[in-house]
Design a protein around this motif. Structure first.
Motif, PDB file in Angstrom:
ATOM      1  N   LEU A  56      80.941 -13.257 126.519  1.00  0.00           N
ATOM      2  CA  LEU A  56      82.048 -11.524 127.504  1.00  0.00           C
ATOM      3  C   LEU A  56      80.954 -10.732 127.514  1.00  0.00           C
ATOM      4  O   LEU A  56      80.396 -10.651 126.801  1.00  0.00           O
ATOM      5  N   LEU A  57      80.941  -9.911 128.346  1.00  0.00           N
ATOM      6  CA  LEU A  57      80.732  -9.298 129.387  1.00  0.00           C
ATOM      7  C   LEU A  57      81.611  -8.039 129.415  1.00  0.00           C
ATOM      8  O   LEU A  57      82.464  -8.592 130.101  1.00  0.00           O
ATOM      9  N   LYS A  85      85.660 -20.581 123.869  1.00  0.00           N
ATOM     10  CA  LYS A  85      85.798 -20.487 122.357  1.00  0.00           C
ATOM     11  C   LYS A  85      84.105 -18.636 123.345  1.00  0.00           C
ATOM     12  O   LYS A  85      83.143 -19.759 124.147  1.00  0.00           O
ATOM     13  N   VAL A  86      84.578 -17.528 123.096  1.00  0.00           N
ATOM     14  CA  VAL A  86      83.722 -16.851 123.139  1.00  0.00           C
ATOM     15  C   VAL A  86      82.695 -17.121 121.802  1.00  0.00           C
ATOM     16  O   VAL A  86      82.808 -16.516 120.610  1.00  0.00           O
ATOM     17  N   GLN A  87      81.628 -17.357 122.197  1.00  0.00           N
ATOM     18  CA  GLN A  87      80.247 -17.675 121.416  1.00  0.00           C
ATOM     19  C   GLN A  87      79.317 -16.307 121.174  1.00  0.00           C
ATOM     20  O   GLN A  87      79.016 -16.014 119.679  1.00  0.00           O
ATOM     21  N   PHE A  88      79.559 -14.769 122.086  1.00  0.00           N
ATOM     22  CA  PHE A  88      78.850 -13.911 121.560  1.00  0.00           C
ATOM     23  C   PHE A  88      79.537 -12.878 122.696  1.00  0.00           C
ATOM     24  O   PHE A  88      79.728 -13.675 123.765  1.00  0.00           O
ATOM     25  N   ARG A  89      78.894 -11.180 122.349  1.00  0.00           N
ATOM     26  CA  ARG A  89      79.211 -10.499 123.642  1.00  0.00           C
ATOM     27  C   ARG A  89      77.994 -10.368 123.826  1.00  0.00           C
ATOM     28  O   ARG A  89      76.931  -9.882 123.067  1.00  0.00           O
ATOM     29  N   VAL A  90      77.817 -10.010 125.076  1.00  0.00           N
ATOM     30  CA  VAL A  90      76.635  -9.266 125.873  1.00  0.00           C
ATOM     31  C   VAL A  90      76.305  -8.179 126.675  1.00  0.00           C
ATOM     32  O   VAL A  90      78.024  -7.999 126.503  1.00  0.00           O
ATOM     33  N   SER A  91      75.228  -7.783 126.522  1.00  0.00           N
ATOM     34  CA  SER A  91      75.953  -5.988 127.467  1.00  0.00           C
ATOM     35  C   SER A  91      74.584  -6.055 129.043  1.00  0.00           C
ATOM     36  O   SER A  91      74.551  -7.420 128.602  1.00  0.00           O
ATOM     37  N   GLU A  92      75.358  -5.507 129.420  1.00  0.00           N
ATOM     38  CA  GLU A  92      74.722  -5.984 131.137  1.00  0.00           C
ATOM     39  C   GLU A  92      73.407  -5.420 130.854  1.00  0.00           C
ATOM     40  O   GLU A  92      72.564  -6.061 131.483  1.00  0.00           O
ATOM     41  N   GLY A 137      86.400  -6.268 133.460  1.00  0.00           N
ATOM     42  CA  GLY A 137      86.159  -5.010 133.528  1.00  0.00           C
ATOM     43  C   GLY A 137      86.232  -4.815 135.023  1.00  0.00           C
ATOM     44  O   GLY A 137      87.344  -5.356 135.713  1.00  0.00           O
ATOM     45  N   GLY A 138      85.589  -3.317 136.238  1.00  0.00           N
ATOM     46  CA  GLY A 138      86.506  -3.249 137.438  1.00  0.00           C
ATOM     47  C   GLY A 138      84.544  -3.702 137.562  1.00  0.00           C
ATOM     48  O   GLY A 138      84.432  -5.133 137.830  1.00  0.00           O
ATOM     49  N   ASP A 139      84.320  -3.515 138.915  1.00  0.00           N
ATOM     50  CA  ASP A 139      83.887  -3.764 140.032  1.00  0.00           C
ATOM     51  C   ASP A 139      82.525  -3.998 140.211  1.00  0.00           C
ATOM     52  O   ASP A 139      81.963  -4.289 140.667  1.00  0.00           O
ATOM     53  N   GLY A 140      82.156  -3.380 139.122  1.00  0.00           N
ATOM     54  CA  GLY A 140      81.042  -2.773 138.463  1.00  0.00           C
ATOM     55  C   GLY A 140      80.094  -3.763 137.343  1.00  0.00           C
ATOM     56  O   GLY A 140      79.142  -4.022 137.700  1.00  0.00           O
ATOM     57  N   THR A 141      81.593  -3.810 136.241  1.00  0.00           N
ATOM     58  CA  THR A 141      81.009  -4.689 135.400  1.00  0.00           C
ATOM     59  C   THR A 141      80.796  -6.647 136.432  1.00  0.00           C
ATOM     60  O   THR A 141      79.639  -6.549 136.142  1.00  0.00           O
ATOM     61  N   VAL A 142      81.705  -7.198 137.170  1.00  0.00           N
ATOM     62  CA  VAL A 142      81.684  -7.693 138.539  1.00  0.00           C
ATOM     63  C   VAL A 142      80.290  -8.325 138.854  1.00  0.00           C
ATOM     64  O   VAL A 142      79.306  -8.709 138.951  1.00  0.00           O
ATOM     65  N   ALA A 143      80.195  -7.205 139.736  1.00  0.00           N
ATOM     66  CA  ALA A 143      79.296  -6.979 140.624  1.00  0.00           C
ATOM     67  C   ALA A 143      77.694  -7.477 139.165  1.00  0.00           C
ATOM     68  O   ALA A 143      76.647  -7.611 140.469  1.00  0.00           O
ATOM     69  N   THR A 144      77.207  -6.526 137.772  1.00  0.00           N
ATOM     70  CA  THR A 144      76.190  -6.658 138.224  1.00  0.00           C
ATOM     71  C   THR A 144      76.506  -8.330 137.090  1.00  0.00           C
ATOM     72  O   THR A 144      75.117  -8.557 137.442  1.00  0.00           O
ATOM     73  N   VAL A 145      77.232  -8.756 136.905  1.00  0.00           N
ATOM     74  CA  VAL A 145      77.360 -10.435 136.159  1.00  0.00           C
ATOM     75  C   VAL A 145      76.662 -10.979 137.363  1.00  0.00           C
ATOM     76  O   VAL A 145      75.793 -11.784 137.319  1.00  0.00           O
ATOM     77  N   ALA A 146      78.070 -10.851 138.734  1.00  0.00           N
ATOM     78  CA  ALA A 146      77.266 -11.869 139.535  1.00  0.00           C
ATOM     79  C   ALA A 146      75.922 -11.790 140.262  1.00  0.00           C
ATOM     80  O   ALA A 146      75.550 -12.654 140.861  1.00  0.00           O
ATOM     81  N   LYS A 147      75.027 -10.160 140.361  1.00  0.00           N
ATOM     82  CA  LYS A 147      73.398 -10.180 141.104  1.00  0.00           C
ATOM     83  C   LYS A 147      73.040 -11.196 140.219  1.00  0.00           C
ATOM     84  O   LYS A 147      72.208 -11.446 140.301  1.00  0.00           O
ATOM     85  N   ARG A 148      73.403 -10.462 138.425  1.00  0.00           N
ATOM     86  CA  ARG A 148      72.364 -10.829 137.235  1.00  0.00           C
ATOM     87  C   ARG A 148      71.972 -12.810 137.624  1.00  0.00           C
ATOM     88  O   ARG A 148      70.993 -13.114 137.140  1.00  0.00           O
TER      89      ARG A 148
END
Length: 288
Positions: free
Chosen positions: A5-6, A30-37, A55-66
């Protein structure tokens, strides 16, 4: 389903992390752990089946690009102020309902835009623009203006009153569309910035980008729409002509451009291409 989960608590929603974890548990995630950007890494696939971007668009974009061009999947729980990406995907914007819809997910693929400058590509999810939007959000806007839609509308309208057109050399899949414009935008999603719907027919899963070139004659219509939206916070822009393309070249950017939710200072010219199906996405089955 093993989930990482981010969660961005500052995205604007009232839902807590504990509520998100509980809701995911109810659908068998099952959330195994939390992650930061900073610690989001494709190697998480050894410990998780999906990364949940809450989160918002910034969070979504961070995950998608990574996660681009990796085997690790992502899911989206919209919690932002604008939610351009979630709206473009037709997702429910209420976090608990969005999670409930993931009980029986269906895997799809999301396209990214790729800004080809320098030694490596820079990806975007929403869009890239050169012209008044980059000028305003790069030189004029504070975070406070960006977060509040009505303030952003006012800021853009005020700047656009005196913003001059610029000469852009534009090539879309080899087609010459050069001209004088106040904005040139290459869209992957339908909207950009403070919910500016520039390409209402854009899709994130069709292997194409949408090119929008706005002429100076259209300034007045845009300004009037922004003025109306200052009070209503519901912006309805005119329908602009769009060109579907896989590769776009733009020369004549000036100082500022705009990439997703951030202003960019870029060298001129730029090459933009679609990265078709770059991200594995778990969509709610009833969304299809």
């Amino acid at each position: 389903m093993r989930a990482a989960l981010l969660f961005n608590p500052g995205a604007g929603g009232a839902t807590t992390e504990a509520e998100l974890v509980s809701a995911l548990d109810r659908i068998g995630w099952k959330v195994q752990f939390r992650v930061s950007e900073e610690h989001l890494d494709p190697d998480l696939s050894e410990h998780a089946d999906v990364v949940v971007a809450a989160g918002g668009d910034g969070t979504v974009a961070t995950v998608a690009k990574r996660l681009a061009h990796t085997e690790l999947r992502m899911a989206i729980v919209p919690m932002g102020t604008v939610n351009n990406v979630a709206r473009s995907l037709g997702l429910c914007l209420e976090p608990m309902a969005a999670i409930a819809g993931l009980a029986t997910p269906v895997e799809r693929r999301i396209d990214l835009g790729a800004l080809c400058t320098g030694p490596k590509e820079s990806y975007f999810v929403e869009g890239f623009s050169a012209g008044f939007l980059g000028h305003v959000l790069g030189e004029k806007a504070s975070d406070r203006h960006k977060k509040k839609a009505s303030r952003a509308f006012t800021l853009i309208a005020n700047a656009l009153e005196t913003y001059p057109s610029h000469r852009y050399e534009v090539q879309a899949d080899g087609r010459d569309l050069s001209g004088d414009y106040v904005l040139v935008a290459v869209m992957n999603a339908r909207s950009l910035g403070p919910a500016l719907t520039l390409a209402p027919r854009a899709r994130l899963d069709d292997g194409k980008l949408e090119l929008v070139c706005i002429c100076p004659e259209e300034k007045r219509t845009i300004i009037d729409a922004l003025r109306r939206a200052e009070k209503e916070e519901d912006l309805s822009l005119p329908a602009f002509e769009t060109i579907r393309a896989e590769r776009v070249r733009i020369h004549g950017l000036g100082r500022w451009a705009h990439l997703d939710d951030e202003p960019w200072e870029l060298d001129d010219p730029v090459e933009i291409a679609v990265a078709a199906g770059a991200v594995r996405w778990l969509a709610p089955s009833r969304h299809l």
